[in-house]
Design a protein around this motif. Structure first.
Motif, PDB file in Angstrom:
ATOM      1  N   PHE A   1      84.215  89.977  18.964  1.00 53.04           N
ATOM      2  CA  PHE A   1      82.945  88.852  19.309  1.00 53.04           C
ATOM      3  C   PHE A   1      82.579  88.688  20.544  1.00 53.04           C
ATOM      4  CE2 PHE A   1      84.738  86.886  15.340  1.00 53.04           C
ATOM      5  CZ  PHE A   1      83.737  87.309  14.548  1.00 53.04           C
ATOM      6  N   ASP A   2      83.188  89.711  21.422  1.00 53.16           N
ATOM      7  CA  ASP A   2      82.767  89.887  22.981  1.00 53.16           C
ATOM      8  C   ASP A   2      82.961  88.339  23.544  1.00 53.16           C
ATOM      9  OD1 ASP A   2      82.264  91.210  25.081  1.00 53.16           O
ATOM     10  OD2 ASP A   2      79.977  90.882  24.743  1.00 53.16           O
ATOM     11  N   SER A   3      83.892  87.726  23.253  1.00 54.61           N
ATOM     12  CA  SER A   3      84.124  86.357  23.977  1.00 54.61           C
ATOM     13  C   SER A   3      85.165  86.372  24.629  1.00 54.61           C
ATOM     14  CB  SER A   3      84.126  85.358  22.577  1.00 54.61           C
ATOM     15  OG  SER A   3      84.335  84.165  22.966  1.00 54.61           O
ATOM     16  N   PHE A   4      85.133  85.308  25.690  1.00 55.28           N
ATOM     17  CA  PHE A   4      86.135  85.123  26.701  1.00 55.28           C
ATOM     18  C   PHE A   4      87.173  84.570  26.280  1.00 55.28           C
ATOM     19  CE2 PHE A   4      83.511  81.840  27.715  1.00 55.28           C
ATOM     20  CZ  PHE A   4      84.334  80.649  27.676  1.00 55.28           C
ATOM     21  N   TRP A   5      87.002  83.882  25.078  1.00 48.62           N
ATOM     22  CA  TRP A   5      87.960  82.943  24.340  1.00 48.62           C
ATOM     23  C   TRP A   5      89.034  83.754  23.860  1.00 48.62           C
ATOM     24  CZ3 TRP A   5      88.231  77.853  24.996  1.00 48.62           C
ATOM     25  CH2 TRP A   5      87.153  77.188  25.426  1.00 48.62           C
ATOM     26  N   GLY A   6      89.066  85.050  23.964  1.00 47.42           N
ATOM     27  CA  GLY A   6      89.989  85.820  23.344  1.00 47.42           C
ATOM     28  C   GLY A   6      91.177  85.989  24.288  1.00 47.42           C
ATOM     29  N   PHE A   7      91.034  85.736  25.604  1.00 48.52           N
ATOM     30  CA  PHE A   7      92.004  85.527  26.498  1.00 48.52           C
ATOM     31  C   PHE A   7      93.019  84.264  26.302  1.00 48.52           C
ATOM     32  CE2 PHE A   7      88.895  87.539  29.465  1.00 48.52           C
ATOM     33  CZ  PHE A   7      89.674  88.578  29.734  1.00 48.52           C
ATOM     34  N   LEU A   8      92.779  83.445  25.658  1.00 43.17           N
ATOM     35  CA  LEU A   8      93.567  82.162  25.058  1.00 43.17           C
ATOM     36  C   LEU A   8      94.733  82.977  24.154  1.00 43.17           C
ATOM     37  CD1 LEU A   8      91.325  79.125  24.519  1.00 43.17           C
ATOM     38  CD2 LEU A   8      92.690  79.703  26.320  1.00 43.17           C
ATOM     39  N   GLY A   9      94.402  84.081  23.493  1.00 45.29           N
ATOM     40  CA  GLY A   9      95.322  84.715  22.659  1.00 45.29           C
ATOM     41  C   GLY A   9      96.460  85.499  23.480  1.00 45.29           C
ATOM     42  N   LEU A  10      96.389  85.439  24.627  1.00 43.18           N
ATOM     43  CA  LEU A  10      97.427  86.088  25.452  1.00 43.18           C
ATOM     44  C   LEU A  10      98.251  84.927  25.917  1.00 43.18           C
ATOM     45  CD1 LEU A  10      95.185  88.011  28.243  1.00 43.18           C
ATOM     46  CD2 LEU A  10      96.549  88.952  26.162  1.00 43.18           C
ATOM     47  N   ILE A  11      98.200  83.836  25.637  1.00 43.64           N
ATOM     48  CA  ILE A  11      99.165  82.787  25.906  1.00 43.64           C
ATOM     49  C   ILE A  11     100.350  82.700  24.937  1.00 43.64           C
ATOM     50  CG2 ILE A  11      99.933  80.281  26.028  1.00 43.64           C
ATOM     51  CD1 ILE A  11      96.981  80.042  27.230  1.00 43.64           C
ATOM     52  N   PRO A  12      99.985  82.717  23.556  1.00 36.90           N
ATOM     53  CA  PRO A  12     101.134  83.017  22.632  1.00 36.90           C
ATOM     54  C   PRO A  12     101.625  84.351  22.496  1.00 36.90           C
ATOM     55  CG  PRO A  12      98.947  82.628  21.529  1.00 36.90           C
ATOM     56  CD  PRO A  12      98.726  82.366  22.853  1.00 36.90           C
ATOM     57  N   VAL A  13     101.089  85.441  23.115  1.00 34.12           N
ATOM     58  CA  VAL A  13     101.450  86.540  23.099  1.00 34.12           C
ATOM     59  C   VAL A  13     102.532  86.745  24.203  1.00 34.12           C
ATOM     60  CG1 VAL A  13     101.139  89.240  23.709  1.00 34.12           C
ATOM     61  CG2 VAL A  13      99.589  87.927  21.997  1.00 34.12           C
ATOM     62  N   PHE A  14     102.371  86.168  25.184  1.00 38.58           N
ATOM     63  CA  PHE A  14     103.157  86.183  26.233  1.00 38.58           C
ATOM     64  C   PHE A  14     104.367  85.222  26.231  1.00 38.58           C
ATOM     65  CE2 PHE A  14     104.845  84.220  30.098  1.00 38.58           C
ATOM     66  CZ  PHE A  14     105.382  85.431  30.861  1.00 38.58           C
ATOM     67  N   SER A  15     104.223  83.931  25.558  1.00 42.18           N
ATOM     68  CA  SER A  15     105.386  83.214  25.288  1.00 42.18           C
ATOM     69  C   SER A  15     106.156  83.812  24.086  1.00 42.18           C
ATOM     70  CB  SER A  15     104.960  81.946  24.884  1.00 42.18           C
ATOM     71  OG  SER A  15     104.164  82.003  23.510  1.00 42.18           O
ATOM     72  N   GLY A  16     105.752  84.555  23.187  1.00 44.41           N
ATOM     73  CA  GLY A  16     106.409  84.866  21.958  1.00 44.41           C
ATOM     74  C   GLY A  16     107.263  86.239  22.549  1.00 44.41           C
ATOM     75  N   ALA A  17     106.512  86.913  23.613  1.00 46.52           N
ATOM     76  CA  ALA A  17     107.227  88.265  23.981  1.00 46.52           C
ATOM     77  C   ALA A  17     108.659  87.891  24.919  1.00 46.52           C
ATOM     78  CB  ALA A  17     106.477  88.947  24.790  1.00 46.52           C
ATOM     79  N   VAL A  18     108.453  86.629  25.704  1.00 44.94           N
ATOM     80  CA  VAL A  18     109.551  86.358  26.573  1.00 44.94           C
ATOM     81  C   VAL A  18     110.397  85.255  25.988  1.00 44.94           C
ATOM     82  CG1 VAL A  18     108.339  87.032  28.797  1.00 44.94           C
ATOM     83  CG2 VAL A  18     108.239  84.659  27.644  1.00 44.94           C
ATOM     84  N   SER A  19     110.000  84.643  24.687  1.00 42.27           N
ATOM     85  CA  SER A  19     110.685  83.745  23.908  1.00 42.27           C
ATOM     86  C   SER A  19     111.112  82.659  24.828  1.00 42.27           C
ATOM     87  CB  SER A  19     112.199  84.419  23.666  1.00 42.27           C
ATOM     88  OG  SER A  19     112.177  85.355  22.678  1.00 42.27           O
ATOM     89  N   PHE A  20     110.090  82.043  25.496  1.00 43.33           N
ATOM     90  CA  PHE A  20     110.199  80.850  26.148  1.00 43.33           C
ATOM     91  C   PHE A  20     108.687  80.111  26.152  1.00 43.33           C
ATOM     92  CE2 PHE A  20     108.989  78.462  29.950  1.00 43.33           C
ATOM     93  CZ  PHE A  20     109.921  77.475  29.948  1.00 43.33           C
ATOM     94  N   CYS A  21     108.480  78.945  25.869  1.00 38.91           N
ATOM     95  CA  CYS A  21     107.489  78.246  25.722  1.00 38.91           C
ATOM     96  C   CYS A  21     107.600  76.883  26.683  1.00 38.91           C
ATOM     97  CB  CYS A  21     107.264  77.476  24.431  1.00 38.91           C
ATOM     98  SG  CYS A  21     105.437  76.718  24.087  1.00 38.91           S
ATOM     99  N   PRO A  22     106.812  76.673  27.497  1.00 37.02           N
ATOM    100  CA  PRO A  22     106.880  75.588  28.424  1.00 37.02           C
ATOM    101  C   PRO A  22     106.545  74.325  27.812  1.00 37.02           C
ATOM    102  CG  PRO A  22     104.981  77.068  29.255  1.00 37.02           C
ATOM    103  CD  PRO A  22     105.751  77.637  27.901  1.00 37.02           C
ATOM    104  N   VAL A  23     105.526  74.193  26.684  1.00 36.37           N
ATOM    105  CA  VAL A  23     105.368  73.061  26.047  1.00 36.37           C
ATOM    106  C   VAL A  23     106.811  72.589  25.290  1.00 36.37           C
ATOM    107  CG1 VAL A  23     104.083  71.911  24.285  1.00 36.37           C
ATOM    108  CG2 VAL A  23     102.939  73.583  25.706  1.00 36.37           C
ATOM    109  N   TYR A  24     107.415  73.500  24.721  1.00 33.75           N
ATOM    110  CA  TYR A  24     108.637  73.221  23.892  1.00 33.75           C
ATOM    111  C   TYR A  24     109.675  72.515  24.843  1.00 33.75           C
ATOM    112  CZ  TYR A  24     107.764  75.577  19.545  1.00 33.75           C
ATOM    113  OH  TYR A  24     107.460  76.064  18.275  1.00 33.75           O
TER     114      TYR A  24
END
Length: 68
Positions: free
Chosen positions: A29-52
């Motif tokens: 959709f050519d939207s910058f909101w897609g960058f928000l998807g990098l947050i769960p990708v990163f937290s899932g890849a490193v198995s760490f969530c600061p909110v948790y």
């Protein structure tokens, strides 16, 4: 260790999958909101969530030590 694992295997798979879908939708959709998807990708890849960590939540399996 600063980034102690607090995200379990299944949780990581779900985070990476949903994050990738959000990034893909952002690109489609050519939207910058897609960058928000990098947050769960990163937290899932490193198995760490600061909110948790703030909420003292762990989805990892407990370490069970065997008595010898």
């Amino acid at each position: 260790m600063i980034l102690k694992k607090n995200v379990g295997y299944l949780d990581s798979i779900i985070r990476v999958t949903l994050g990738a879908l959000i990034v893909g939708a952002g690109l489609y959709f050519d939207s910058f909101w897609g960058f928000l998807g990098l947050i769960p990708v990163f937290s899932g890849a490193v198995s760490f969530c600061p909110v948790y960590r703030l909420l003292n939540i762990e989805t990892t399996k407990p370490n069970i030590e065997r008595a010898n």
